[in-house]
Design a protein around this motif. Sequence first.
Motif: not given
Length: 149
Positions: A7, A50, A52, A133
């Motif tokens: 993330k 990802y 976030s 994460s």
Amino acid sequence: MPYWLMKSEPDELSIHDLQRLGQTRWDGVRNYQARNFMRSMQPGELFFFYHSSCPQPGIAGIARIASAHYPDPTALEPESHYFDAKASATKNPWSALDVAFVEAFRQVIPLTQLKAQSALLELPLVHKGSRLSVMPVSSQEWAAILAMR
């Protein structure tokens, strides 16, 4: 080959930033479990990138681990948001590694869509309260997510 999910807040590093850079350092991880996952990563392994803490959290693309882990220099930089006063040049508990761009998805696969997939029920990302994460992704989960793009 192991697969991963990592993330990043897109205002700090987005998949498009990585695409422009080609390769960069992934640093600032300050959770021991996430750090340990990073330490087990090998060059060539792939991860989902990802986004976030943004209006549309979700998987934005794919990147590749480009180096073995090494001591995170941001832990030693007092001006860094990731500074750790307990870290030293000889005893730095934090790790970083280099990552390289592979692919940006046309559209982010939103977290809401990921949560709706029965094939992803075991993925820590879809569990309420999961803030890790860096996390492993099984080959079945990897295939299910790829099919969603």
